[in-house]
Enzyme design. Structure first.
Site, PDB file in Angstrom:
ATOM      1  N   LYS A  41       0.843  -1.201   0.000  1.00  0.00           N
ATOM      2  CA  LYS A  41       0.000   0.000   0.000  1.00  0.00           C
ATOM      3  C   LYS A  41       0.880   1.254   0.000  1.00  0.00           C
ATOM      4  CE  LYS A  41      -3.712   2.106   2.801  1.00  0.00           C
ATOM      5  NZ  LYS A  41      -4.539   1.942   4.020  1.00  0.00           N
TER       6      LYS A  41
ATOM      7  N   SER B 225      -9.336   1.905   3.324  1.00  0.00           N
ATOM      8  CA  SER B 225      -8.485   2.645   2.423  1.00  0.00           C
ATOM      9  C   SER B 225      -7.467   1.790   1.670  1.00  0.00           C
ATOM     10  CB  SER B 225      -7.717   3.710   3.215  1.00  0.00           C
ATOM     11  OG  SER B 225      -6.876   3.106   4.187  1.00  0.00           O
TER      12      SER B 225
ATOM     13  N   SER C 162      -9.629  -0.286   7.562  1.00  0.00           N
ATOM     14  CA  SER C 162      -9.090  -0.140   6.203  1.00  0.00           C
ATOM     15  C   SER C 162      -8.428  -1.381   5.625  1.00  0.00           C
ATOM     16  CB  SER C 162      -8.097   1.017   6.155  1.00  0.00           C
ATOM     17  OG  SER C 162      -8.789   2.250   6.189  1.00  0.00           O
TER      18      SER C 162
END
Lengths: 478, 72
Positions: A84, A155, A179
């Site tokens: 990420k 996210s 997330s």
């Protein structure tokens, strides 16, 4: 993509590694197949912000040479992984999905979590799309492999979409309000939010420092376990034990229905209820465990999250207004309004947190349970151009609705595995959460393995590989 | 609960003060968005009031460790 390449991507991490060691295929074969898959899916999914094929193939070749020479780093050796884009990876910028970080210098060192994966033999393919500064559940412009008109959640949306699409065998995410678990549920894969404080989050851009956790997203419970062990720096070779036949006593799973089962989409409710029945059939013991503090726990995490997010970004907002103006509207509101929350409210939340953690601990001890089971999301993945939840007595943003069932466990700080359990009426994945006891992660993974086997849903992503994205259907899976 | 939260969140001077402070950082933020934010925090505050803090520790660095021995 050839059928043989697709079949390589259907493998779980342990099976891929077994093939390396039997010389059926090599890390280069798997990484090349993943890169081809990225090429094929990115026009629709936008799951990646950086992909470095040359570097990945060089790392795969190095992994191959090591194995040939007898150096075996464990079950992640030669396995393609995504990171990420809020984690520092040496040589690449950490842009955090924000125009405000355009032109930021490349990181010079790896975040400890990234370094642990590399030390465990992982091949880093690139960096995945994140909601801006990890503050939200949409992850634009990433889309959902099950239906590219839908969002992947967030996210860590790029990480979950990439894993679900077969573009990598695992990916790193972060979880402050859900997330990791939210995109795992929306994309039909498995995610693990460790207990707060258990993994070093250094080198990861903070959202809310007293809630932030980092953890893996993968296809199966065992894949997530392998990544978790690698993140701890432990030996990854030992299979997850015990197998079902070795379980000494039935696992007890508690279900707190009030709060967590309210305002669910009918398709989600049906899938979760069916999953619970399948668990009963598999001789898992299901008990009702009402937890009166769930709404307060959600409120606790919400307040801490909002205030700390404002504190993280306030300096930019005050000292560099031009850069702050490049933040998205939602985050600008969070930062500007977050500064106005009374200190007494924030302090009340931090004090309540210890009480709520003890309340959850008492739930476990009073009922003698191994885990708490609740849905992850109240709906399936929603359309990218309609980001509100309507009906079921609700009319609210996806950000509010989609963190309702995940945030309570950020307040309690306990470890949570999110795993897929079925499909809703629109053929979109439905997920559930298994929350365990801090320090007893192995027991949580073992319980999750039993649940995964009872549900037998975790391999349904292979339909995405065979048909391309967006073509999965209940008939094609189950 | 909602009505008391609404009246509290929207009470004139307080809201005006919040809006003013928000717009010091970003003059483009809409009042409706600020009102929603303030209402969400006020609703959370009401829920936090349901937690018995009489014996809660004063704020200390949070540990996720499970309480050892008997729980309170």
């Amino acid at each position: 993509m050839s059928n043989s390449d697709t079949s390589i991507l259907e493998l779980d991490i342990r099976a891929a590694g077994d093939g390396f060691r039997r010389r059926q295929w090599s890390p280069v074969d798997v990484v090349r197949a993943a890169l081809e898959r990225i090429d094929a899916t990115e026009p629709e999914l936008h799951a990646w912000v950086i992909v470095d094929p040359d570097q990945a193939l060089q790392a795969a070749a190095r992994a191959e040479r090591e194995l040939m020479a007898g150096t075996d780093r464990g079950s992640l050796h030669g396995i393609p992984i995504g990171i990420k884009d809020i984690f520092d990876v040496a040589g690449w910028p950490t842009r955090c999905g924000s125009a405000a970080r355009d032109g930021v210098a490349a990181a010079t060192t790896n975040a400890p979590a990234v370094q642990a994966l590399i030390d465990g033999g992982a091949v880093i393919l690139g960096k995945t799309t994140t909601q801006e500064f990890a503050a939200g559940t949409i992850s634009p412009p990433a889309r959902n492999p099950w239906n590219p008109d839908r969002i992947p959640g967030g996210s860590s949306g790029g990480s979950a979409a990439a894993v679900a699409a077969g573009a990598c065998l695992g990916a790193m995410g972060s979880d402050t309000g859900g997330s990791i678990r939210i995109p795992a549920a929306a994309c039909g894969v498995t995610g693990f939010k460790p207990a707060f404080g258990q993994l070093d989050a250094a080198g990861v851009f903070p959202l809310s420092w007293s809630l932030d956790t980092v953890g893996p997203i993968a296809r199966t419970v065992d894949d997530a376990w392998i990544m978790w062990k690698a993140l701890l720096g432990d030996d990854t070779r030992s299979p997850l034990r015990p197998a079902p036949e070795q379980v000494e006593r039935p696992r007890r799973i508690g279900i707190p229905r009030s709060f967590f089962f309210e305002s669910l989409h009918p398709g989600v409710r049906s899938a979760v209820d069916a999953a619970i029945e399948a668990m009963r059939d598999a001789e898992l013991t299901i008990v009702d465990t009402p937890w009166a503090d769930a709404a307060a726990a959600r409120a606790c995490a919400f307040v801490i999250n909002r205030v700390e997010t404002a504190a993280v970004h306030e300096r930019v907002a005050v000292a560099d207004p031009e850069r702050f103006s490049k933040y998205g509207a939602d985050l600008r509101l969070r930062v500007a309004a977050g500064r106005t929350v009374p200190a007494t409210v924030y302090l009340k939340a931090t004090r309540a947190r210890a009480v709520l953690r003890d309340s959850m601990a008492r739930l476990f001890s009073d009922h003698g349970i191994d885990a708490v089971l609740v849905p992850t999301l109240p709906t399936g993945a929603i359309e990218a151009d309609r980001l509100v939840i309507e009906g079921m007595g609700l009319d609210e943003s996806v950000g509010t609705a989609w963190t309702r069932l995940t945030m309570p466990f950020n307040a309690t700080g306990q470890p949570v595995l999110a795993l897929p359990c079925g499909l809703d009426g629109e053929g979109l994945p439905v997920g559930l959460q298994l929350a365990g006891i801090p320090g007893q992660e192995a027991a949580l993974f073992e319980t999750a393995l039993l649940v995964e086997r009872a549900l037998d849903f975790h391999r349904s992503f292979t339909s995405l590989l065979r048909t391309g994205t967006g073509a999965a259907s209940p008939e094609a899976t189950r | 609960m909602t009505s008391s939260v609404d009246s509290e969140a929207n009470s004139g001077d307080d809201m005006g003060d919040v809006l003013s402070r928000v717009r010091q950082l970003d003059a483009t933020i809409e009042e409706a968005a600020v009102r929603r934010y303030v209402r969400e925090i006020a609703e959370a505050d009401v829920l936090l009031d349901t937690v018995d803090l009489d014996d809660a520790p004063l704020p200390v660095p949070f540990s996720a460790s499970w309480p050892e021995g008997s729980v309170r």
